[in-house]
Enzyme design. Structure first.
Site, PDB file in Angstrom:
ATOM      1  N   ARG A  51       0.835  -1.201   0.000  1.00 16.57           N
ATOM      2  CA  ARG A  51       0.000   0.000   0.000  1.00 16.57           C
ATOM      3  C   ARG A  51       0.869   1.251   0.000  1.00 16.57           C
ATOM      4  O   ARG A  51       2.059   1.201   0.339  1.00 16.57           O
ATOM      5  CB  ARG A  51      -0.934  -0.015   1.195  1.00 16.57           C
ATOM      6  CG  ARG A  51      -0.203   0.022   2.523  1.00 16.57           C
ATOM      7  CD  ARG A  51      -1.149  -0.132   3.693  1.00 16.57           C
ATOM      8  NE  ARG A  51      -1.392  -1.531   3.994  1.00 16.57           N
ATOM      9  CZ  ARG A  51      -1.996  -1.963   5.101  1.00 16.57           C
ATOM     10  NH1 ARG A  51      -2.437  -1.104   6.007  1.00 16.57           N
ATOM     11  NH2 ARG A  51      -2.171  -3.243   5.313  1.00 16.57           N
ATOM     12  N   ASP A  53       0.453   5.469   1.330  1.00 13.90           N
ATOM     13  CA  ASP A  53      -0.407   6.318   2.153  1.00 13.90           C
ATOM     14  C   ASP A  53      -1.044   7.453   1.357  1.00 13.90           C
ATOM     15  O   ASP A  53      -0.636   7.734   0.233  1.00 13.90           O
ATOM     16  CB  ASP A  53       0.428   6.937   3.294  1.00 13.90           C
ATOM     17  CG  ASP A  53       0.639   5.950   4.426  1.00 13.90           C
ATOM     18  OD1 ASP A  53      -0.088   4.954   4.482  1.00 13.90           O
ATOM     19  OD2 ASP A  53       1.537   6.195   5.256  1.00 13.90           O
ATOM     20  N   ARG A 196       9.857   8.015   5.029  1.00 16.87           N
ATOM     21  CA  ARG A 196       9.551   9.387   5.476  1.00 16.87           C
ATOM     22  C   ARG A 196      10.283   9.740   6.767  1.00 16.87           C
ATOM     23  O   ARG A 196      10.703  10.888   6.965  1.00 16.87           O
ATOM     24  CB  ARG A 196       8.042   9.563   5.618  1.00 16.87           C
ATOM     25  CG  ARG A 196       7.347   9.587   4.248  1.00 16.87           C
ATOM     26  CD  ARG A 196       5.840   9.445   4.350  1.00 16.87           C
ATOM     27  NE  ARG A 196       5.255  10.478   5.184  1.00 16.87           N
ATOM     28  CZ  ARG A 196       3.976  10.490   5.572  1.00 16.87           C
ATOM     29  NH1 ARG A 196       3.167   9.507   5.203  1.00 16.87           N
ATOM     30  NH2 ARG A 196       3.514  11.472   6.312  1.00 16.87           N
TER      31      ARG A 196
END
Lengths: 253, 253
Positions: A51, A53, A196
């Site tokens: 996935r 975000d 991140r």
């Protein structure tokens, strides 16, 4: 049934993320809706490499699905793109064997993170604007500290259920082009928010808040609070996904 | 009162064009609204180097206005950007003399036109997608036919009131980078739709519909119907505006 693998590009800005969820538009549901339409109502399930975000982009997401339709293997973009919204595009397709699985057979992934050091209206939602000057040499030195096989708990969102947090990062580079910086991270797998958090920590080295020598201790702490802030989603791109046999040879950017 | 010149970037996609008009959002009205707000309600008029059409972008539009506010000359972006919508940004500012006029004292302009030959979701509304292969050498040869001082009536939208259609084009080049082509046109001035008609004609050379040798006759015809189709607005960028004295020396991209 034939298994088909596709390379998918999307602009993450208007999505609540990749994976289907109760609220918000997702990439997966748009792909499945288009495929189901193409299959005249027969539901088609899509499996992605992983996935992404909300707000995160992809230039090389990989998906697979099974179909009984007799479409030439490279023609799925032509067939499906007219049924997809304008912020998702299939870039390439090919037949794969039944043992191929977009998620379980990946051997690695590359992410890129874009930062602009001067405000640029054309990079809005596509890069993170850092309004201060960054020490590129210090960030490059710190980036080398991330390369290797480590327990990356310090670079993993605290609320994750994954047990094994050991991953191997094979590449962590920073490319400068004009007023844009591109962080390239490649590895055998990434924890939730790992890229991140890594970029957020490197940016803190760039502003002088941390030093390159701190990286070793940050990793050794195996504690999320030891690392820097999570960089915003806008700058992140899932750039490519690797498998044992290279896919989409001719369509690579 | 001090005259201030600013370099302005905008994404043209959500605008009905630069110039204020009865219907539709325009760049000029957003700039004047922000400036008037900054001047606590005192209306401020903005003069630009020229208008741009709906969908056309700018990375180097130049405007001027007069103000009694004592803001340091390079600080107008800092003061004004927070009041502007996210698709317009001031990139630079400086004081100019009262004889400077953003429109009447220009000495030249550069436009760029972006074409992608492979569909790219990130270039949507920012480049024109041409789904066929293009003969770059033929287009480059044809481009040289546009350089010079000519009556460019053939490259001017038919419904224009301008009388003198003689302009000098000093540069017409095509740069290739990956799957992107960039047409660079520079000259002392451009007629209405001139860049888009020139690019549309060059693209017809690229697809083989016309040959480079046709360019001479197209210009000599002094007739809009002799040239090719007007290329879409999405790919066009007002790249820079030239004046006798160079502006914004340090902020150039």
């Amino acid at each position: 049934m034939q298994r088909i693998a596709c390379k998918v590009e999307y602009i993450g800005t208007s999505f609540a993320g990749y994976q289907v969820q109760p609220n918000g538009r997702t990439v997966q549901e748009e792909l499945e809706r288009a495929l189901t339409k193409l299959h005249r109502g027969t539901p088609v399930k899509v499996v992605a490499s992983g996935r992404t975000d909300a707000g995160v982009h992809a230039v090389g997401q990989v998906i697979h699905f099974d179909s009984a339709m007799s479409i030439p293997e490279d023609r799925w973009p032509k067939a499906l793109n007219p049924l997809l919204p304008a912020d998702i595009r299939l870039a390439a397709s090919q037949h794969v064997s039944e043992t191929f699985h977009a998620r379980f057979t990946t051997t690695g992934k590359q992410y890129r993170y874009k930062v602009v050091t001067q405000e640029d209206v054309f990079m809005r939602n596509r890069a993170t604007y850092v309004p201060v000057s960054l020490n590129l040499e210090a960030m490059r030195e710190a980036a080398q500290g991330i390369v290797g096989t480590y327990d990356f708990s310090s670079f993993c969102a605290a609320n994750t259920s994954v047990q094994d947090k050991v991953r191997t990062v094979t590449r962590c580079e920073i490319i400068q082009g004009g007023r844009e910086l591109e962080f390239i991270l490649e590895g055998n797998g990434f924890l939730y928010n790992m890229v991140r958090i890594a970029v957020g920590t490197l940016l803190e080295v760039g502003t002088g808040k941390r030093s390159p020598a701190d990286m070793e201790g940050i990793i050794a702490a195996e504690d999320r609070s030891a690392a820097g802030k999570t960089a915003p989603a806008d700058g992140l791109y899932l750039w490519s996904v690797m498998y044992a046999e290279p896919l989409f040879q001719q369509a690579q950017k």
